[in-house]
Design a protein around this motif. Structure first.
Motif, PDB file in Angstrom:
ATOM      1  N   VAL A  48      39.468  52.181  48.406  1.00  0.00           N
ATOM      2  CA  VAL A  48      40.281  52.030  49.618  1.00  0.00           C
ATOM      3  C   VAL A  48      41.272  53.189  49.688  1.00  0.00           C
ATOM      4  CG1 VAL A  48      41.919  50.549  50.831  1.00  0.00           C
ATOM      5  CG2 VAL A  48      40.027  49.530  49.560  1.00  0.00           C
ATOM      6  N   PRO A  49      41.366  53.891  50.814  1.00  0.00           N
ATOM      7  CA  PRO A  49      42.254  55.058  50.901  1.00  0.00           C
ATOM      8  C   PRO A  49      43.714  54.704  50.658  1.00  0.00           C
ATOM      9  CG  PRO A  49      40.723  54.988  52.756  1.00  0.00           C
ATOM     10  CD  PRO A  49      40.585  53.680  52.046  1.00  0.00           C
ATOM     11  N   ILE A  50      44.439  55.627  50.026  1.00  0.00           N
ATOM     12  CA  ILE A  50      45.870  55.438  49.788  1.00  0.00           C
ATOM     13  C   ILE A  50      46.619  55.322  51.110  1.00  0.00           C
ATOM     14  CG2 ILE A  50      47.937  56.497  48.785  1.00  0.00           C
ATOM     15  CD1 ILE A  50      46.024  55.454  46.721  1.00  0.00           C
ATOM     16  N   ALA A  51      46.131  55.998  52.135  1.00  0.00           N
ATOM     17  CA  ALA A  51      46.805  55.967  53.437  1.00  0.00           C
ATOM     18  C   ALA A  51      46.900  54.551  53.991  1.00  0.00           C
ATOM     19  CB  ALA A  51      46.058  56.864  54.424  1.00  0.00           C
ATOM     20  N   MET A  52      45.925  53.719  53.714  1.00  0.00           N
ATOM     21  CA  MET A  52      45.975  52.340  54.196  1.00  0.00           C
ATOM     22  C   MET A  52      47.094  51.567  53.513  1.00  0.00           C
ATOM     23  SD  MET A  52      42.911  49.544  54.389  1.00  0.00           S
ATOM     24  CE  MET A  52      42.051  50.564  55.591  1.00  0.00           C
ATOM     25  N   ARG A  53      47.273  51.808  52.223  1.00  0.00           N
ATOM     26  CA  ARG A  53      48.371  51.146  51.512  1.00  0.00           C
ATOM     27  C   ARG A  53      49.722  51.644  52.040  1.00  0.00           C
ATOM     28  NH1 ARG A  53      44.258  52.052  47.860  1.00  0.00           N
ATOM     29  NH2 ARG A  53      43.683  50.304  46.496  1.00  0.00           N
ATOM     30  N   GLU A  54      49.812  52.943  52.271  1.00  0.00           N
ATOM     31  CA  GLU A  54      51.062  53.504  52.772  1.00  0.00           C
ATOM     32  C   GLU A  54      51.378  53.003  54.180  1.00  0.00           C
ATOM     33  OE1 GLU A  54      50.307  57.652  52.472  1.00  0.00           O
ATOM     34  OE2 GLU A  54      50.845  57.769  50.336  1.00  0.00           O
ATOM     35  N   ALA A  55      50.346  52.824  54.992  1.00  0.00           N
ATOM     36  CA  ALA A  55      50.562  52.309  56.344  1.00  0.00           C
ATOM     37  C   ALA A  55      51.087  50.885  56.299  1.00  0.00           C
ATOM     38  CB  ALA A  55      49.255  52.372  57.136  1.00  0.00           C
ATOM     39  N   GLY A  56      50.527  50.059  55.415  1.00  0.00           N
ATOM     40  CA  GLY A  56      51.010  48.696  55.285  1.00  0.00           C
ATOM     41  C   GLY A  56      52.448  48.648  54.798  1.00  0.00           C
ATOM     42  N   ALA A  57      52.787  49.498  53.830  1.00  0.00           N
ATOM     43  CA  ALA A  57      54.156  49.537  53.327  1.00  0.00           C
ATOM     44  C   ALA A  57      55.119  50.037  54.401  1.00  0.00           C
ATOM     45  CB  ALA A  57      54.228  50.432  52.090  1.00  0.00           C
ATOM     46  N   ALA A  58      54.667  50.978  55.230  1.00  0.00           N
ATOM     47  CA  ALA A  58      55.526  51.506  56.294  1.00  0.00           C
ATOM     48  C   ALA A  58      55.839  50.443  57.348  1.00  0.00           C
ATOM     49  CB  ALA A  58      54.855  52.700  56.954  1.00  0.00           C
ATOM     50  N   LEU A  59      54.952  49.494  57.511  1.00  0.00           N
ATOM     51  CA  LEU A  59      55.183  48.403  58.461  1.00  0.00           C
ATOM     52  C   LEU A  59      56.041  47.292  57.882  1.00  0.00           C
ATOM     53  CD1 LEU A  59      51.630  48.123  60.054  1.00  0.00           C
ATOM     54  CD2 LEU A  59      53.693  49.070  61.096  1.00  0.00           C
ATOM     55  N   GLY A  60      56.442  47.429  56.631  1.00  0.00           N
ATOM     56  CA  GLY A  60      57.335  46.461  56.008  1.00  0.00           C
ATOM     57  C   GLY A  60      56.628  45.377  55.219  1.00  0.00           C
ATOM     58  N   ALA A  61      55.317  45.479  55.039  1.00  0.00           N
ATOM     59  CA  ALA A  61      54.580  44.470  54.283  1.00  0.00           C
ATOM     60  C   ALA A  61      54.845  44.637  52.789  1.00  0.00           C
ATOM     61  CB  ALA A  61      53.086  44.582  54.572  1.00  0.00           C
ATOM     62  N   THR A  62      54.937  43.522  52.108  1.00  0.00           N
ATOM     63  CA  THR A  62      55.115  43.579  50.655  1.00  0.00           C
ATOM     64  C   THR A  62      53.827  44.054  49.994  1.00  0.00           C
ATOM     65  OG1 THR A  62      54.491  41.254  50.476  1.00  0.00           O
ATOM     66  CG2 THR A  62      56.839  41.759  50.684  1.00  0.00           C
ATOM     67  N   ARG A  63      53.934  44.386  48.729  1.00  0.00           N
ATOM     68  CA  ARG A  63      52.771  44.959  48.037  1.00  0.00           C
ATOM     69  C   ARG A  63      51.627  43.960  47.938  1.00  0.00           C
ATOM     70  NH1 ARG A  63      53.008  48.323  42.308  1.00  0.00           N
ATOM     71  NH2 ARG A  63      50.864  49.124  42.399  1.00  0.00           N
ATOM     72  N   TRP A  64      51.960  42.688  47.661  1.00  0.00           N
ATOM     73  CA  TRP A  64      50.892  41.710  47.523  1.00  0.00           C
ATOM     74  C   TRP A  64      50.214  41.428  48.853  1.00  0.00           C
ATOM     75  CZ3 TRP A  64      50.710  36.986  49.986  1.00  0.00           C
ATOM     76  CH2 TRP A  64      51.904  36.507  50.552  1.00  0.00           C
ATOM     77  N   ARG A  65      50.979  41.511  49.961  1.00  0.00           N
ATOM     78  CA  ARG A  65      50.352  41.341  51.275  1.00  0.00           C
ATOM     79  C   ARG A  65      49.436  42.521  51.608  1.00  0.00           C
ATOM     80  NH1 ARG A  65      52.025  37.499  54.812  1.00  0.00           N
ATOM     81  NH2 ARG A  65      53.799  36.193  54.180  1.00  0.00           N
ATOM     82  N   VAL A  66      49.858  43.706  51.257  1.00  0.00           N
ATOM     83  CA  VAL A  66      49.009  44.883  51.479  1.00  0.00           C
ATOM     84  C   VAL A  66      47.717  44.759  50.683  1.00  0.00           C
ATOM     85  CG1 VAL A  66      48.842  47.368  51.116  1.00  0.00           C
ATOM     86  CG2 VAL A  66      50.942  46.396  52.036  1.00  0.00           C
ATOM     87  N   THR A  67      47.854  44.294  49.452  1.00  0.00           N
ATOM     88  CA  THR A  67      46.668  44.169  48.598  1.00  0.00           C
ATOM     89  C   THR A  67      45.694  43.127  49.139  1.00  0.00           C
ATOM     90  OG1 THR A  67      47.947  44.815  46.648  1.00  0.00           O
ATOM     91  CG2 THR A  67      45.872  43.659  46.274  1.00  0.00           C
ATOM     92  N   LEU A  68      46.204  41.950  49.511  1.00  0.00           N
ATOM     93  CA  LEU A  68      45.332  40.854  49.934  1.00  0.00           C
ATOM     94  C   LEU A  68      44.791  41.032  51.338  1.00  0.00           C
ATOM     95  CD1 LEU A  68      47.113  37.674  48.471  1.00  0.00           C
ATOM     96  CD2 LEU A  68      45.153  38.921  47.569  1.00  0.00           C
ATOM     97  N   PHE A  69      45.647  41.442  52.270  1.00  0.00           N
ATOM     98  CA  PHE A  69      45.260  41.421  53.677  1.00  0.00           C
ATOM     99  C   PHE A  69      44.760  42.768  54.199  1.00  0.00           C
ATOM    100  CE2 PHE A  69      48.390  37.977  53.247  1.00  0.00           C
ATOM    101  CZ  PHE A  69      47.623  36.910  53.681  1.00  0.00           C
ATOM    102  N   LEU A  70      44.990  43.834  53.444  1.00  0.00           N
ATOM    103  CA  LEU A  70      44.473  45.138  53.859  1.00  0.00           C
ATOM    104  C   LEU A  70      43.402  45.651  52.894  1.00  0.00           C
ATOM    105  CD1 LEU A  70      47.691  47.021  55.084  1.00  0.00           C
ATOM    106  CD2 LEU A  70      45.892  45.982  56.456  1.00  0.00           C
ATOM    107  N   CYS A  71      43.793  45.827  51.635  1.00  0.00           N
ATOM    108  CA  CYS A  71      42.859  46.429  50.669  1.00  0.00           C
ATOM    109  C   CYS A  71      41.667  45.521  50.385  1.00  0.00           C
ATOM    110  CB  CYS A  71      43.595  46.756  49.372  1.00  0.00           C
ATOM    111  SG  CYS A  71      44.943  47.944  49.576  1.00  0.00           S
TER     112      CYS A  71
END
Length: 290
Positions: free
Chosen positions: A176-199
């Motif tokens: 999964v691209p790092i950019a997707m994780r960074e986009a989720g973090a930029a929107l204010g999502a916590t790390r576990w939400r980024v992992t579960l709902f994006l990655c």
């Protein structure tokens, strides 16, 4: 250096270029021969199973439980027992494998000693002989309680399935691209939400492929079940008692001196092979859709 040299007649390949082309043709030929041998062996196995097993497939073989020789028994309780134990094994292995794979990918970097130990143990478990897993589960879930059980068999199968799910989940999440994780973090999502709902959602096809591969890996295992669930000639739905399974029944019937039992063993082997083949086809189709 160029593969071409000048001569009185013009440009011509030199000795090094000709030798490389000969080696390339030889390597291609050897690869084709190896592939042909592999296909021939697989075709031979399938043909043997079809020729000997399809005559034993009948409504009685699928609908009736196991019985004494000559009684017209079938494999129904063994089929159901295999389904129950395999399904329970996946229920145990899937959350453990997913959780471990997510930790190794998202939180366990290469400098983390604990993550390195977990990754090493997972890699070792992928290659450990299944009979050793059966002996281990026998020591902790069978011997202390004084009886065999279907739950112990499911635990043994789950141990074999977990490292496959762990490795597949980790590898798919790392794609999964790092950019997707960074986009989720930029929107204010916590790390576990980024992992579960994006990655995890992005890698769901690969993760599902790993689960199906684990299912194919454990569905035909015999050795762990011999030390755990043992087998049962009758219907059994209790997880705390011995339960029949198709691989163990094939092992028992194949060496019998009764013709009807041997025929049922071939029919059971055909059912297991077709089931594993169907799972692998499903894996290929899910990978293509992904």
């Amino acid at each position: 250096m160029s593969d071409m040299t000048t001569s009185s007649s013009g440009w011509a390949p030199n000795a090094n270029g000709a030798r490389r082309r000969r080696m390339d043709k030889l390597a291609t030929l050897l690869g084709m021969v190896a592939a042909g041998i592999l296909v021939l062996v697989l075709t031979s196995i399938l043909w043997t199973l079809l020729s000997r097993g399809i005559s034993g497939l009948s409504a009685a073989a699928i609908m009736k439980p196991m019985g004494p020789p000559g009684s017209g028994g079938g494999l129904a309780n063994a089929i159901l027992g295999s389904l129950i134990q395999t399904f329970l094994a996946l229920l145990i292995a899937t959350p453990l494998g997913l959780g471990c794979g997510i930790y190794l990918s998202e939180y366990g970097n290469r400098q983390n000693r604990f993550a390195s130990c977990v990754r090493f143990v997972s890699d070792v478990l992928m290659s450990v002989p299944s009979i050793l897993v059966g002996l281990f589960v026998y020591q902790i879930l069978v011997a202390p309680f004084g009886h065999f059980s279907a739950f112990a068999g499911s635990v043994a199968l789950a141990i074999l399935a977990v490292p496959i799910i762990v490795r597949t989940t980790e590898d798919m999440l790392r794609l999964v691209p790092i950019a997707m994780r960074e986009a989720g973090a930029a929107l204010g999502a916590t790390r576990w939400r980024v992992t579960l709902f994006l990655c995890l959602r992005s890698a769901k096809t690969g993760v599902l492929t790993g689960i199906l591969l684990a299912l194919a890996r454990v569905s035909g295992e015999t050795a762990p079940l011999l030390f755990t669930s043992l087998g049962n000639q009758n219907w059994s739905f209790s997880l705390n008692r011995p339960m029949a399974s198709l691989p163990v029944t094939i092992y028992q019937y194949a060496g019998a001196s009764y013709e009807d039992w041997v025929q049922l063993a071939w029919a059971g082997a055909l059912l297991v092979t077709m089931g594993v083949l169907a799972i692998n086809i499903a894996v290929r189709l899910s990978a293509r859709r992904g």
